[in-house]
Design a protein around this motif. Sequence first.
Motif, PDB file in Angstrom:
ATOM      1  N   ALA A 260       0.822  -1.213   0.000  1.00  0.00           N
ATOM      2  CA  ALA A 260       0.000   0.000   0.000  1.00  0.00           C
ATOM      3  C   ALA A 260       0.853   1.259   0.000  1.00  0.00           C
ATOM      4  N   ARG A 261       0.383   2.220  -0.757  1.00  0.00           N
ATOM      5  CA  ARG A 261       0.938   3.581  -0.739  1.00  0.00           C
ATOM      6  C   ARG A 261      -0.243   4.529  -0.708  1.00  0.00           C
ATOM      7  N   VAL A 262      -0.593   4.977   0.474  1.00  0.00           N
ATOM      8  CA  VAL A 262      -1.769   5.824   0.645  1.00  0.00           C
ATOM      9  C   VAL A 262      -1.310   7.184   1.148  1.00  0.00           C
ATOM     10  N   ARG A 270      -3.749   3.759  -8.733  1.00  0.00           N
ATOM     11  CA  ARG A 270      -3.049   2.767  -9.528  1.00  0.00           C
ATOM     12  C   ARG A 270      -2.997   1.443  -8.789  1.00  0.00           C
ATOM     13  N   CYS A 271      -3.118   0.351  -9.540  1.00  0.00           N
ATOM     14  CA  CYS A 271      -2.951  -0.997  -8.993  1.00  0.00           C
ATOM     15  C   CYS A 271      -2.109  -1.768  -9.989  1.00  0.00           C
ATOM     16  N   LEU A 314       0.812  -7.058  -5.595  1.00  0.00           N
ATOM     17  CA  LEU A 314       0.289  -5.862  -6.240  1.00  0.00           C
ATOM     18  C   LEU A 314       0.753  -4.628  -5.475  1.00  0.00           C
ATOM     19  N   ARG A 315       0.916  -3.512  -6.170  1.00  0.00           N
ATOM     20  CA  ARG A 315       1.152  -2.234  -5.524  1.00  0.00           C
ATOM     21  C   ARG A 315      -0.072  -1.351  -5.751  1.00  0.00           C
ATOM     22  N   LEU A 316      -0.659  -0.886  -4.656  1.00  0.00           N
ATOM     23  CA  LEU A 316      -1.866  -0.053  -4.729  1.00  0.00           C
ATOM     24  C   LEU A 316      -1.534   1.345  -4.239  1.00  0.00           C
ATOM     25  N   THR A 317      -1.771   2.339  -5.088  1.00  0.00           N
ATOM     26  CA  THR A 317      -1.484   3.736  -4.763  1.00  0.00           C
ATOM     27  C   THR A 317      -2.760   4.548  -4.891  1.00  0.00           C
ATOM     28  N   TYR A 318      -3.062   5.325  -3.842  1.00  0.00           N
ATOM     29  CA  TYR A 318      -4.257   6.185  -3.901  1.00  0.00           C
ATOM     30  C   TYR A 318      -4.207   7.216  -2.778  1.00  0.00           C
ATOM     31  N   LEU A 330      -9.029  -2.475  -7.020  1.00  0.00           N
ATOM     32  CA  LEU A 330      -8.375  -3.625  -6.403  1.00  0.00           C
ATOM     33  C   LEU A 330      -9.265  -4.867  -6.482  1.00  0.00           C
ATOM     34  N   MET A 331     -10.548  -4.705  -6.184  1.00  0.00           N
ATOM     35  CA  MET A 331     -11.449  -5.860  -6.209  1.00  0.00           C
ATOM     36  C   MET A 331     -11.545  -6.449  -7.629  1.00  0.00           C
ATOM     37  N   ARG A 332     -11.517  -5.616  -8.626  1.00  0.00           N
ATOM     38  CA  ARG A 332     -11.544  -6.134  -9.997  1.00  0.00           C
ATOM     39  C   ARG A 332     -10.267  -6.916 -10.284  1.00  0.00           C
ATOM     40  N   ARG A 333      -9.152  -6.409  -9.822  1.00  0.00           N
ATOM     41  CA  ARG A 333      -7.882  -7.118 -10.020  1.00  0.00           C
ATOM     42  C   ARG A 333      -7.887  -8.463  -9.291  1.00  0.00           C
ATOM     43  N   LEU A 334      -8.571  -8.508  -8.148  1.00  0.00           N
ATOM     44  CA  LEU A 334      -8.632  -9.739  -7.371  1.00  0.00           C
ATOM     45  C   LEU A 334      -9.727 -10.681  -7.862  1.00  0.00           C
TER      46      LEU A 334
END
Length: 336
Positions: A260-262, A270-271, A314-318, A330-334
């Motif tokens: 996570a990068r929040v 981005r994911c 995964l790297r998630l930025t928001y 994220l849920m779509r990616r999962l």
Amino acid sequence: MEATHRFEGMKTGARDGRRVGLRLYDRCEVVLTGPDAFVDAAVRYLWPQARPVPGHDDLPQVRLVLGRIAPGLVAGAPRRRVTLYSSPDGHVPDFNEGVEYTGVPGVDRLVLNPHTGSHFLMAGHRVCVVNPEFEAGKRDALRVVKQLVTTAFEAVGVVTVHASAFALGGEAVAVAGPAGAGKTSTVLAAVVAGARMVANDKLYARTDTDGTQVRGWTDPIRVIDAPGHRKRSATLATYFAGDADRVVVDPLPLRTVVLARVGTPSVPVRCEELDRTAGLLLLRREVLPPRVRWLGTEPSPASDPASPTADRFLRLTYGYRDAARAMGLLMRRLGA
């Protein structure tokens, strides 16, 4: 008038209060004794991993006593510094170095936490935490319980991972990152999106040839109600209003890790997929070292426990204000 409580030949003024036996994580049983407020707070803190059991005398016992030890008890006793908890991130300022007094009659060990004023008196499988201040004593008594649980897990090859997690489709998704990266915020946003809570900050992970299974410690949630506001703390029991269906108790296979990068400002959501080899290295950096065996009764940790693993990273930025949109991506990616 306060009754005099005797602990292995030592006198401390205190009310006995209540006594309750608990089974934690279907593995570790312990008896908690002390003021009603302590027992109630402990049960809330340990929810939903605590189940009531008969409080047999042969179980480990953690007792909170509101009071002080006799001033002359440690007078002249040899003393040495001991480590209570070695935190790689240094975020436990009131529970790191302690003082052990040796040769004190009636106990096996007597340790002082100079940061909180708690004295820990160990005799056999019983630990008495003595402190005149309720909040400080309660916090240190719960640390003893966590010590018992974690070292019981470590004895069978389980490691503790500094990560949060949520459950989706019968699998765990761990959320890793340094302090302030947004691990808790990401998990809570996932819960709002329909996932279930696994852990807020620490995972117990066991790895074999079939992969890694994780379950969460019951640390309170520290949440920020709005950007710029100070964090507040809430137990899982309070945050989820006692609804156990929203929290996963049993072990789950770990398949995906999200880094996570929040941030506070709004940034592009981005994911991104991460290389598995690099992701595994990052995950293993979050494995905490075995806990220091400062009580003196803990079993030895298993030698060379297997490192946790996952199939996908995964790297998630928001930004905080874009949490709902980030969770949708994220849920779509999962595949949810």
